[in-house]
Motif scaffolding. Structure first.
Motif, PDB file in Angstrom:
ATOM      1  N   PRO A 125       0.399   5.213   0.197  1.00 31.20           N
ATOM      2  CA  PRO A 125      -0.538   6.344   0.322  1.00 31.20           C
ATOM      3  C   PRO A 125       0.014   7.591  -0.363  1.00 31.20           C
ATOM      4  O   PRO A 125       1.114   7.560  -0.938  1.00 31.20           O
ATOM      5  N   ILE A 128       9.686  -1.109  -0.826  1.00 32.58           N
ATOM      6  CA  ILE A 128       9.049  -1.970   0.185  1.00 32.58           C
ATOM      7  C   ILE A 128       8.147  -2.997  -0.517  1.00 32.58           C
ATOM      8  O   ILE A 128       8.148  -4.182  -0.191  1.00 32.58           O
ATOM      9  N   PHE A 182      10.338  -2.775   7.233  1.00 32.97           N
ATOM     10  CA  PHE A 182       9.044  -3.137   6.638  1.00 32.97           C
ATOM     11  C   PHE A 182       9.132  -4.480   5.903  1.00 32.97           C
ATOM     12  O   PHE A 182       8.184  -5.255   5.913  1.00 32.97           O
ATOM     13  N   VAL A 194       4.049   8.547   1.635  1.00 36.42           N
ATOM     14  CA  VAL A 194       4.576   7.318   2.233  1.00 36.42           C
ATOM     15  C   VAL A 194       5.174   7.662   3.599  1.00 36.42           C
ATOM     16  O   VAL A 194       6.005   8.561   3.711  1.00 36.42           O
ATOM     17  N   ALA A 195       4.678   6.980   4.606  1.00 41.24           N
ATOM     18  CA  ALA A 195       5.135   7.279   5.969  1.00 41.24           C
ATOM     19  C   ALA A 195       6.353   6.419   6.288  1.00 41.24           C
ATOM     20  O   ALA A 195       6.306   5.196   6.199  1.00 41.24           O
ATOM     21  N   LEU A 196       7.433   7.102   6.631  1.00 39.96           N
ATOM     22  CA  LEU A 196       8.667   6.393   7.013  1.00 39.96           C
ATOM     23  C   LEU A 196       9.077   6.875   8.403  1.00 39.96           C
ATOM     24  O   LEU A 196       8.711   7.977   8.824  1.00 39.96           O
ATOM     25  N   TYR A 197       9.845   6.044   9.091  1.00 41.45           N
ATOM     26  CA  TYR A 197      10.360   6.464  10.406  1.00 41.45           C
ATOM     27  C   TYR A 197      11.461   7.491  10.175  1.00 41.45           C
ATOM     28  O   TYR A 197      12.497   7.169   9.583  1.00 41.45           O
ATOM     29  N   PRO A 198      11.228   8.737  10.595  1.00 40.54           N
ATOM     30  CA  PRO A 198      12.167   9.809  10.233  1.00 40.54           C
ATOM     31  C   PRO A 198      13.578   9.599  10.758  1.00 40.54           C
ATOM     32  O   PRO A 198      14.541  10.032  10.124  1.00 40.54           O
ATOM     33  N   TYR A 217       0.850  -1.195   0.000  1.00 39.67           N
ATOM     34  CA  TYR A 217       0.000   0.000   0.000  1.00 39.67           C
ATOM     35  C   TYR A 217       0.881   1.238   0.000  1.00 39.67           C
ATOM     36  O   TYR A 217       1.785   1.378   0.831  1.00 39.67           O
TER      37      TYR A 217
END
Lengths: 474, 239
Positions: free
Chosen positions: B80, B144, B98, B83-87, B78
């Motif tokens: 979005p 990912i 991931f 894309v949300a990543l751990y900063p 998925y």
């Protein structure tokens, strides 16, 4: 497997947070300081106790030929034995008195309170490893775990995580595992430091069950800190942002770790006020004189002596009657003293019951009571010392009265014991009671701690499930 | 393969999706176009198992998402809008984390290959994600999906806010994903990018699939006309 991956990542994030690491290092340094201070203070108490005991013995043995009753007034000190674990948790050591003066006619309270001689510093609580674990480590946990869910939510990674097929339960298991590993990382150096310090603390007294007590302490602090981890995870799961999670957790820490224990102490005192010290001193004084002021009591002593030895007059007694009367007065006063102290201890017990009941509101109260109990420094252990000292007082006073009674002949108060007799009067060494003697006393605190852990787990579990649902419908 | 069978979602009295049916086979990209509130993101959420359907079913490679959500999500990647990543983790560390959630061991060289295939510049691999642009994040998102060996890719406005070069690169990446037998479902407002990358384009209006257009059979302007005709129709009806 997935939980391990999430836990590993969470810890990696914690370690990269410079603020958390700075606080972690600061807490370890404070702990190191507390351990060193605690060990040195306990060892110093023990050294002082040893030298005071030696000085007391030297003066006692060096008093030469003397009337035993005069010596009984001069008498000796019972110095409280300190457990090595006092360096971990000093409990009541600072203010409960370190010695009892064992004299004839009077049962004295424990004196020589450290707090009285500590000057201005007595205003502050002693820095001890127990205090660091009770007050500072929960703050460190809050600081390390507040972004646990709130940070993921703010960065969008929680939704990303759930979108990969990871269940909310697995995320929670990962967060919990990370918290447990963090706890282990915090506790291991602290426990290692504490154990080393306790082992290095040079005290003469043998403390029973040292391993059991240490293991129980580790378990109690483990459960206490785990409940904070669960609360931190739960609060973080319900918070929309890092900042709100941090504020909520700081407020939780302040209320339940700082405020409630203080208020609980005040409430316990308000519910069961401390008896007036002057009144107690007067009561003790009256008991001391009660026999001598009562002609009726003195007559009953005379009658008992004559009955016991089957003579018609006191003058016919084969013993020194003055010494007999002294011993009679002691035996008359002992139960009266016991009653006064029982009432005083009843007040303290009622205050402790209030604190114990309130431990359901704050786990810090429960852990503080358990910690001091396991270290052997709480009021129960102090009372065991004062009771043992009283029994010793009764024994040595009787020993001296008997010496005068059997050996004075017609000399009465002019009789002087042989200096060698003083060696027969035993020193008070005291013993520390085994843990099993007080086990039932801490049951409610154990229940309160477990209730906190259970409630924290349910709170965290519910909050996390709600957080998962919230993320999915965003 | 992605399949919707009479998929319906209601929120109280509001019907967000009504009797939606379509199929996206492997190697195909299907784009949903529609105005805000048309039901595009709801469709994605139903395929992710984030929402339960009110009726019908969403299937991923034959697995009903409502009945086997974890199994279906294991086959799905998925991406979005952001894309949300751990900063605080690097792009490589994010990918490694991931990828590890799939339960299969992915070697470091495979991860590096994935980042290269996604088009992330090598010097960015070990930079913290906090420094990444949106385009770089989308590339890590693709990496990912590659590492996960996903058979289905769900994209929610993935090119929104990308500069033209980054958007073009992203379209190329999607074509590469198709070449790896991946079925792609993308929801977007961007008609032109949808036509460029999609094989078929579905127009959603008020929760209903009103028309499916083959991208190769229409020009960009014709697609716009078709789309606007449906939207004006909606506006007219609303008026």
């Amino acid at each position: 497997m997935i939980a391990r991956q999430i836990a590993g990542k969470d810890l990696q994030l914690v370690f990269r947070n410079r603020r958390v690491m700075a606080v972690f290092v600061a807490v370890v340094l404070v702990m190191l300081g507390a351990v060193l201070i605690g060990a040195e203070r306990t060892a110093s108490f023990d050294r002082e106790r040893g030298s005071a005991l030696a000085a007391d013995r030297e003066v006692w043995l060096g008093q030469g030929a003397r009337n035993p009753h005069s010596a009984a007034h001069f008498s000796r000190y019972a110095f409280k034995p300190l457990p090595a674990l006092a360096s971990f948790d000093p409990g009541t050591v600072d203010y409960a008195g370190l010695a009892v003066w064992m004299e004839a006619h009077r049962r004295n309270p424990a004196t020589f309170r450290y707090a009285e001689s500590a000057g201005a510093s007595s205003t502050f609580e002693s820095l001890s490893p127990a205090w660091v674990l009770q007050a500072l480590v929960p703050l460190l946990i809050a600081l390390a775990l507040f972004p646990s869910y709130a940070g993921e939510r703010e960065d969008g990674t929680l939704r990303q995580l759930l979108g990969t097929g990871v269940t909310a339960g697995a995320v929670f298991a990962g967060k919990l595992l990370a918290a447990l590993r963090l706890l282990l990382l915090i506790l291991l150096p602290l426990v290692a430091l504490s154990v080393l310090a306790v082992m290095a603390t040079d005290v003469d007294t043998h403390q029973p069950d040292p391993l059991l007590r240490t293991l129980c302490l580790v378990a109690v602090y483990g459960l206490y800190l785990l409940s904070f981890c669960l609360v931190a995870i739960g609060v973080s799961a319900l918070s929309p942002h890092r900042r709100s999670a941090a504020i909520a957790l700081f407020a939780f820490w302040f209320v339940f770790v700082v405020l409630v224990p203080r208020l609980a102490g005040d409430l316990a005192l308000a519910r069961t006020p401390q008896p007036d010290a002057t009144e107690i001193a007067n009561s003790l004084g009256e008991i001391g004189m009660a026999f001598w002021d009562s002609e009726e009591l003195r007559e009953s002593a005379r009658q008992r002596a004559m009955d016991e030895y089957g003579v018609a007059t006191v003058e016919d007694l084969p013993i020194d009657y003055a010494a007999y009367e002294l011993q009679f007065s002691e035996e008359y006063a002992d139960p009266l003293y016991a009653k006064v102290y029982r009432e005083l201890n009843g007040v303290h017990a009622a205050q402790e019951r209030t604190l114990s009941t309130l431990s359901i509101i704050s786990p810090t109260l429960a852990v503080a009571r358990l910690s001091a109990g396991l270290a052997g420094t709480d009021r129960a252990h102090h009372l065991a010392f004062t009771e043992e000292a009283e029994l010793h007082r009764q024994e040595i006073i009787k020993q001296m009265n008997d010496d005068m009674m059997l050996n004075a002949g017609d000399a009465g108060y002019s009789y002087q014991s042989d200096p060698a007799f003083w060696e027969e009067i035993a020193d008070f060494h005291g013993s520390l009671p085994p843990l099993s003697r007080f086990a039932g006393r801490y049951l409610w605190d154990v229940i309160a701690l477990l209730a906190w852990l259970g409630a924290a787990f349910l709170f965290a579990r519910t909050a996390v499930a709600r957080a998962g649902d919230m993320e999915r419908v965003r | 393969m992605i399949e919707a069978r009479n998929l319906t979602k209601r929120f109280g009295n509001t019907t967000a999706l009504n009797d939606l049916s379509f199929t996206v086979p492997a190697r195909e990209t299907f784009c949903f176009l529609g105005a805000n509130g048309a039901g595009k993101t709801t469709t994605i959420n139903l395929f992710l198992g984030f929402l339960p359907p009110s009726a019908g079913s969403a299937l991923v490679c034959g697995k009903d998402v409502a009945e086997e959500p974890e199994a279906a999500r294991a086959l799905t990647a998925y991406i979005p809008e952001q894309v949300a990543l751990y900063p605080e983790l690097t792009g490589f560390e994010n990918l490694k984390f991931f990828a590890s959630l799939g339960g299969t061991d992915v070697s470091e060289s495979d991860l590096i290959s994935g980042l290269e295939a996604a088009g992330l510049q090598q010097d960015a691999f070990h930079q913290r994600a906090v420094t990444y642009s949106k385009g770089m994040r989308q590339k890590v998102g693709i990496a990912i999906a590659l590492a996960k060996r996903a058979q289905v890719l769900l994209l929610d406005e993935p090119m929104s806010g990308l500069d033209p070069k980054a958007a073009n690169d992203f379209c190329e990446l999607l074509r590469n994903m198709n070449a790896r037998d991946v079925a792609i479902l993308m929801v977007t407002h961007d008609l032109f990018r949808a036509r460029e990358v999609g094989h078929r384009l579905g127009i959603l209006k008020a929760g209903e699939l009103v028309e499916i257009v083959h991208a190769s059979s229409v020009s960009a302007s014709e697609l716009e006309e078709i789309y606007l005709a449906h939207m004006h129709d909606a506006a007219g009806k609303a008026a």
